[in-house]
Design a protein around this motif. Sequence first.
Motif, PDB file in Angstrom:
ATOM      1  N   GLU A  28     -31.463 -62.680  20.328  1.00  0.00           N
ATOM      2  CA  GLU A  28     -31.114 -63.294  21.607  1.00  0.00           C
ATOM      3  C   GLU A  28     -29.680 -62.968  21.972  1.00  0.00           C
ATOM      4  O   GLU A  28     -29.376 -62.636  23.114  1.00  0.00           O
ATOM      5  CB  GLU A  28     -31.273 -64.818  21.530  1.00  0.00           C
ATOM      6  CG  GLU A  28     -32.700 -65.308  21.436  1.00  0.00           C
ATOM      7  CD  GLU A  28     -33.262 -65.157  20.038  1.00  0.00           C
ATOM      8  OE1 GLU A  28     -34.487 -65.256  19.906  1.00  0.00           O
ATOM      9  OE2 GLU A  28     -32.458 -64.934  19.093  1.00  0.00           O
ATOM     10  N   GLN A  29     -28.812 -63.025  20.960  1.00  0.00           N
ATOM     11  CA  GLN A  29     -27.416 -62.728  21.252  1.00  0.00           C
ATOM     12  C   GLN A  29     -27.256 -61.301  21.735  1.00  0.00           C
ATOM     13  O   GLN A  29     -26.531 -61.027  22.690  1.00  0.00           O
ATOM     14  CB  GLN A  29     -26.564 -62.935  19.997  1.00  0.00           C
ATOM     15  CG  GLN A  29     -26.269 -64.380  19.730  1.00  0.00           C
ATOM     16  CD  GLN A  29     -25.728 -64.549  18.324  1.00  0.00           C
ATOM     17  OE1 GLN A  29     -26.364 -64.134  17.367  1.00  0.00           O
ATOM     18  NE2 GLN A  29     -24.570 -65.167  18.221  1.00  0.00           N
ATOM     19  N   LEU A  30     -27.967 -60.402  21.057  1.00  0.00           N
ATOM     20  CA  LEU A  30     -27.873 -59.005  21.468  1.00  0.00           C
ATOM     21  C   LEU A  30     -28.437 -58.810  22.868  1.00  0.00           C
ATOM     22  O   LEU A  30     -27.921 -58.022  23.654  1.00  0.00           O
ATOM     23  CB  LEU A  30     -28.623 -58.111  20.480  1.00  0.00           C
ATOM     24  CG  LEU A  30     -27.869 -57.815  19.174  1.00  0.00           C
ATOM     25  CD1 LEU A  30     -28.739 -57.002  18.235  1.00  0.00           C
ATOM     26  CD2 LEU A  30     -26.594 -57.052  19.471  1.00  0.00           C
ATOM     27  N   GLN A  31     -29.464 -59.558  23.142  1.00  0.00           N
ATOM     28  CA  GLN A  31     -30.041 -59.471  24.487  1.00  0.00           C
ATOM     29  C   GLN A  31     -29.026 -59.876  25.537  1.00  0.00           C
ATOM     30  O   GLN A  31     -28.948 -59.301  26.615  1.00  0.00           O
ATOM     31  CB  GLN A  31     -31.271 -60.374  24.575  1.00  0.00           C
ATOM     32  CG  GLN A  31     -32.565 -59.625  24.471  1.00  0.00           C
ATOM     33  CD  GLN A  31     -33.743 -60.553  24.656  1.00  0.00           C
ATOM     34  OE1 GLN A  31     -33.936 -61.475  23.864  1.00  0.00           O
ATOM     35  NE2 GLN A  31     -34.500 -60.344  25.683  1.00  0.00           N
ATOM     36  N   PHE A  34     -30.425 -54.411  27.249  1.00  0.00           N
ATOM     37  CA  PHE A  34     -31.737 -53.947  26.817  1.00  0.00           C
ATOM     38  C   PHE A  34     -32.696 -55.115  26.766  1.00  0.00           C
ATOM     39  O   PHE A  34     -32.305 -56.257  26.537  1.00  0.00           O
ATOM     40  CB  PHE A  34     -31.659 -53.335  25.419  1.00  0.00           C
ATOM     41  CG  PHE A  34     -30.983 -52.003  25.384  1.00  0.00           C
ATOM     42  CD1 PHE A  34     -29.856 -51.808  24.634  1.00  0.00           C
ATOM     43  CD2 PHE A  34     -31.503 -50.941  26.106  1.00  0.00           C
ATOM     44  CE1 PHE A  34     -29.237 -50.568  24.599  1.00  0.00           C
ATOM     45  CE2 PHE A  34     -30.895 -49.714  26.074  1.00  0.00           C
ATOM     46  CZ  PHE A  34     -29.752 -49.534  25.320  1.00  0.00           C
ATOM     47  N   THR A  35     -33.966 -54.799  26.936  1.00  0.00           N
ATOM     48  CA  THR A  35     -34.965 -55.850  26.781  1.00  0.00           C
ATOM     49  C   THR A  35     -35.219 -56.064  25.292  1.00  0.00           C
ATOM     50  O   THR A  35     -34.779 -55.299  24.436  1.00  0.00           O
ATOM     51  CB  THR A  35     -36.288 -55.456  27.447  1.00  0.00           C
ATOM     52  OG1 THR A  35     -36.824 -54.346  26.713  1.00  0.00           O
ATOM     53  CG2 THR A  35     -36.087 -55.083  28.886  1.00  0.00           C
ATOM     54  N   ARG A  36     -35.960 -57.111  25.012  1.00  0.00           N
ATOM     55  CA  ARG A  36     -36.257 -57.465  23.634  1.00  0.00           C
ATOM     56  C   ARG A  36     -36.982 -56.333  22.906  1.00  0.00           C
ATOM     57  O   ARG A  36     -36.624 -55.931  21.807  1.00  0.00           O
ATOM     58  CB  ARG A  36     -37.122 -58.717  23.632  1.00  0.00           C
ATOM     59  CG  ARG A  36     -37.081 -59.488  22.383  1.00  0.00           C
ATOM     60  CD  ARG A  36     -37.999 -60.693  22.550  1.00  0.00           C
ATOM     61  NE  ARG A  36     -38.173 -61.360  21.293  1.00  0.00           N
ATOM     62  CZ  ARG A  36     -37.337 -62.262  20.780  1.00  0.00           C
ATOM     63  NH1 ARG A  36     -36.265 -62.615  21.457  1.00  0.00           N
ATOM     64  NH2 ARG A  36     -37.557 -62.824  19.602  1.00  0.00           N
ATOM     65  N   LYS A  37     -37.992 -55.791  23.597  1.00  0.00           N
ATOM     66  CA  LYS A  37     -38.792 -54.742  22.965  1.00  0.00           C
ATOM     67  C   LYS A  37     -37.940 -53.505  22.700  1.00  0.00           C
ATOM     68  O   LYS A  37     -38.063 -52.860  21.661  1.00  0.00           O
ATOM     69  CB  LYS A  37     -39.964 -54.359  23.883  1.00  0.00           C
ATOM     70  CG  LYS A  37     -41.195 -55.190  23.697  1.00  0.00           C
ATOM     71  CD  LYS A  37     -42.455 -54.357  23.860  1.00  0.00           C
ATOM     72  CE  LYS A  37     -43.625 -54.813  23.047  1.00  0.00           C
ATOM     73  NZ  LYS A  37     -43.940 -56.188  22.976  1.00  0.00           N
ATOM     74  N   GLU A  38     -37.089 -53.191  23.658  1.00  0.00           N
ATOM     75  CA  GLU A  38     -36.249 -52.013  23.473  1.00  0.00           C
ATOM     76  C   GLU A  38     -35.317 -52.199  22.281  1.00  0.00           C
ATOM     77  O   GLU A  38     -35.113 -51.277  21.485  1.00  0.00           O
ATOM     78  CB  GLU A  38     -35.434 -51.744  24.736  1.00  0.00           C
ATOM     79  CG  GLU A  38     -36.278 -51.221  25.870  1.00  0.00           C
ATOM     80  CD  GLU A  38     -35.536 -51.265  27.188  1.00  0.00           C
ATOM     81  OE1 GLU A  38     -34.469 -51.928  27.242  1.00  0.00           O
ATOM     82  OE2 GLU A  38     -36.011 -50.661  28.157  1.00  0.00           O
ATOM     83  N   GLY A  49     -14.132 -48.140  10.659  1.00  0.00           N
ATOM     84  CA  GLY A  49     -14.658 -47.048   9.833  1.00  0.00           C
ATOM     85  C   GLY A  49     -16.157 -47.031   9.712  1.00  0.00           C
ATOM     86  O   GLY A  49     -16.711 -46.156   9.038  1.00  0.00           O
ATOM     87  N   SER A  50     -16.835 -47.987  10.324  1.00  0.00           N
ATOM     88  CA  SER A  50     -18.293 -47.980  10.243  1.00  0.00           C
ATOM     89  C   SER A  50     -18.858 -48.493  11.553  1.00  0.00           C
ATOM     90  O   SER A  50     -18.232 -49.296  12.241  1.00  0.00           O
ATOM     91  CB  SER A  50     -18.770 -48.851   9.089  1.00  0.00           C
ATOM     92  OG  SER A  50     -18.385 -50.180   9.317  1.00  0.00           O
ATOM     93  N   VAL A  51     -20.034 -47.995  11.847  1.00  0.00           N
ATOM     94  CA  VAL A  51     -20.699 -48.386  13.082  1.00  0.00           C
ATOM     95  C   VAL A  51     -21.859 -49.295  12.719  1.00  0.00           C
ATOM     96  O   VAL A  51     -22.794 -48.881  12.039  1.00  0.00           O
ATOM     97  CB  VAL A  51     -21.216 -47.140  13.833  1.00  0.00           C
ATOM     98  CG1 VAL A  51     -22.155 -47.539  14.949  1.00  0.00           C
ATOM     99  CG2 VAL A  51     -20.060 -46.346  14.383  1.00  0.00           C
ATOM    100  N   SER A  52     -21.757 -50.535  13.146  1.00  0.00           N
ATOM    101  CA  SER A  52     -22.865 -51.446  12.876  1.00  0.00           C
ATOM    102  C   SER A  52     -23.853 -51.376  14.030  1.00  0.00           C
ATOM    103  O   SER A  52     -23.632 -50.674  15.019  1.00  0.00           O
ATOM    104  CB  SER A  52     -22.346 -52.871  12.722  1.00  0.00           C
ATOM    105  OG  SER A  52     -21.832 -53.287  13.978  1.00  0.00           O
ATOM    106  N   PHE A  53     -24.924 -52.108  13.886  1.00  0.00           N
ATOM    107  CA  PHE A  53     -25.954 -52.046  14.916  1.00  0.00           C
ATOM    108  C   PHE A  53     -25.424 -52.591  16.242  1.00  0.00           C
ATOM    109  O   PHE A  53     -25.788 -52.093  17.309  1.00  0.00           O
ATOM    110  CB  PHE A  53     -27.200 -52.811  14.473  1.00  0.00           C
ATOM    111  CG  PHE A  53     -28.330 -52.710  15.455  1.00  0.00           C
ATOM    112  CD1 PHE A  53     -28.818 -53.830  16.111  1.00  0.00           C
ATOM    113  CD2 PHE A  53     -28.896 -51.481  15.757  1.00  0.00           C
ATOM    114  CE1 PHE A  53     -29.852 -53.739  17.019  1.00  0.00           C
ATOM    115  CE2 PHE A  53     -29.924 -51.369  16.662  1.00  0.00           C
ATOM    116  CZ  PHE A  53     -30.406 -52.505  17.306  1.00  0.00           C
ATOM    117  N   GLU A  54     -24.555 -53.587  16.183  1.00  0.00           N
ATOM    118  CA  GLU A  54     -24.031 -54.127  17.433  1.00  0.00           C
ATOM    119  C   GLU A  54     -23.204 -53.091  18.169  1.00  0.00           C
ATOM    120  O   GLU A  54     -23.361 -52.903  19.382  1.00  0.00           O
ATOM    121  CB  GLU A  54     -23.151 -55.358  17.177  1.00  0.00           C
ATOM    122  CG  GLU A  54     -23.903 -56.577  16.727  1.00  0.00           C
ATOM    123  CD  GLU A  54     -23.883 -56.706  15.228  1.00  0.00           C
ATOM    124  OE1 GLU A  54     -24.157 -57.803  14.742  1.00  0.00           O
ATOM    125  OE2 GLU A  54     -23.588 -55.696  14.541  1.00  0.00           O
TER     126      GLU A  54
END
Lengths: 639, 262
Positions: free
Chosen positions: B86-89, B94-98, B150-155
């Motif tokens: 939900e936070q990422l949404q 992006f939509t949830r499915k995406e 130094g790192s790329v997280s999913f967020e």
Amino acid sequence: MAAGVAAWLPFARAAAIGWMPVANCPMPLAPTEKNKRQDELIILNVSGRRFQTWRTTLERYPDTLLGSTEKEFFFNEDTKEYFFDRDPEVFRCILNFYRTGKLHYPRYECISAYDEELAFYGILPEIIGDCCYEEYKDRKRENAERLMDDNDSENNQEGSMPSLSFRQTMWRAFENPHTSTLALVFYYVTGFFIAVSVITNVVETVPCGTVPGNKELPCGERYAVAFFCLDTACVMIFTVEYLLRLFAAPSRYRFIRSVMSIIDVVAIMPYYIGLVMTNNEDVSGAFVTLRVFRVFRIFKFSRHSQGLRILGYTLKSCASELGFLLFSLTMAIIIFATVMFYAEKGSSASKFTSIPASFWYTIVTMTTLGYGDMVPKTIAGKIFGSICSLSGVLVIALPVPVIVSNFSRIYHQNQRADKRRAQKKARLARIRVAKTGSSNAYLHSKRNGLLNEALELTGSTEDEQHMTKGTSLIESQHHHLLHCLEKTTNHEFIDEQLFEQNCMESSMQNYPSSRSPSLSSHHGLTTSCCSRRNKKTTHLPNSSVPATRLRSMQELSTIHIQCSEQPSLTTSRSSLNMKSDDGLRPNCKTAQITTAIISIPTPPALTPEGESHPPPSSPSHSTNIPTTATTNIVKVSAL
Amino acid sequence: MNLEGLEMIAVLVVLVLFVKVLEQFGLFEPVSLEGNPPGQTKKALKQRFLKLLPCCRPKSIPSLSENSVEDEFELSTVCHRPEGLEQLQEQTKFTRKELQVLYRGFKNECPSGIVNEENFKQIYSQFFPQGDSSTYATFLFNAFDTDHDGSVSFEDFVSGLSIILRGTIDDRLNWAFNLYDLNKDGCITKEEMLDIMKSIYDMMGKYTYPAMREEAPREHVENFFQKMDRNKDGVVTIEEFLESCQKDENIMRSMQLFDNVI
């Protein structure tokens, strides 16, 4: 592009934003996704175990069964899933391949089963990941060797049929002594003479008895003539053997280059050279050296011993390990010899006179022999000497297990090959029984079927019920198939035993009758078959025949196409045998096709009267069922 | 006792061997780079003694062994979990499915949940088999790694993608400017642009038609600066960039390509 990274393609395309502002020309249009459907789960039912995955996962590899439309053939409409009647264990690996992009080979799986599954799903085995590829290749090679062994020995059995030229038979006799008694005799004789020759060489040098003059003579000089005769005899045998082998070899050039022939030559050369150069003083030294080469005759035993050959093969295959051993030993020897020499230089009356002289000490110490003829006296010498012996143990112990394991592997492989060959005979026998069982079933059912028809003709139907046993649908369809084949080729399947009997009978009965030169091929085959048989062994009719012979016999027909004007009554056994030759004249007056089934003797009560007397010697007989005379096709069957 | 040359050497050798054996037993520590606390020497002693015996070889790597290997293990076992869906949404467009599809792809390649530079470069290079995409991948990595840890997280990943794929044209241009501005000082110099250009041309590889010339990137950079640099001061600021891009039809049209990527 790896399939797993396909998921990152949107990212790569997004990253192209960095190129846009610097581009000078317009970008091409992006491909649009027609009927963009949501990613859906599909169910794969493999022998009851359900696997589920996304459709896009499977579509990563469009040239496999699961990734292409080929899987639609397996779609089950009722359950809306794809059903595969295959091994679920292996399917796990295959599905993981789609998911992770790496194909693994599980160790517990049989290699041929795995290969079959891969072939079914359309996946190339080369895709197997590095972690499992070596194992896969090793197992595959092992399996191939195993199958090759089986095929080879099978071919050897099969190959006895075609006639070999004299040269080829000789070569085969040399290579496999068990093929004929003559070869075996030859094998043992040469072995004996090799032993005699070697023992002669050894005993020659033993001192036996003194000659007046108090000098001990070796036996060789005392009984010179006897030893010379023995030597001559052995060398003659060896020469003859070598020449025969040379003559029989399929490729003489390759034979000359082979190791065994070189050993043969080296073994007999000294004798001839000795004959040629008789009392020449200058070269007598070389002559003495040549006599040493006589000892190579002992290597001729390797033709007689499997173990020796394995040893030789092992040493050849471990050449690199042996080379490493030698190299490291040499290095160590030189180092330690140098050190010892300089360490012992100071001490008086030291035996270490030079570095090469120290080599002897180093070798003796490193191999832990320790003769004690050279010992260090200084402290430094003793310290380095002890280090030398410790390191010697290490250096020698390292490559030896590799050689040992190689030998063990090759030896066990050979043992396995022999074991498999022994087991094969039993296996083949069992398979043969199963095969004859099935063909007997067909003959049995055919007889029953014909009995039914005969009964129908004679009008009695009471036995019909228990004649039609419960044969399964598959069996009856198979029998129908064989029946169709019989009808097509106008030949019939018969039992082994009866065929042999027929064979022997026809051979016995044909000698008095005059045979026209235009013998049918069938007839000729019969006699040739029997003559071949009689030449080999005297079989009892009940003995089992090798599978190949059964096949050939089945091909031989028992149909005697008779074009004769006589009524069917006279188509008795004896007439079948005797009249077959005139029956095969191309211009037939009446086309009468008689098929004779020669089968197990049946109670003569059912024999219709139309049969002329069966020959008393044969227990089996064929009879006629005279059908209506109008039809020209007479079916002969045994009831 | 007067020791002569070789005897001296012999004695020395013996002494060295003796010391080495003692070291193995841990009874004699000549030099230690990090002072082991006394409590640990006993444990180290026991472990080393046990290591000599073949039967009790420890299955796991003892904690006192090389630390460099440990570091690598640590990095790979660290697991980063993204914030909730939900936070990422909320944060992205992006939509949830995406988001689900994106996360599944992300996690497949990077099970630990974060991408480091090496991984990033390796993944990106799979799309460009002919050339060398490592430099451009580094620039991309720096652009995605907004917090510079130094790192790329999913967020980070998904917020970057959100701007590129779902943002307005201005957002996208901003992101591109950020990519070009290597030292993040607000303006693009000719050297930065040359680096970027070279990295893009590197991705083409050797086999191109017409053949790649040495001066091609430089010429392209000159071209770019002529177009973008209004006041001819040798640097391109964000305003100049935006203004020039908005005037260029090609660029505006190509920016719209990104609408349909996901």
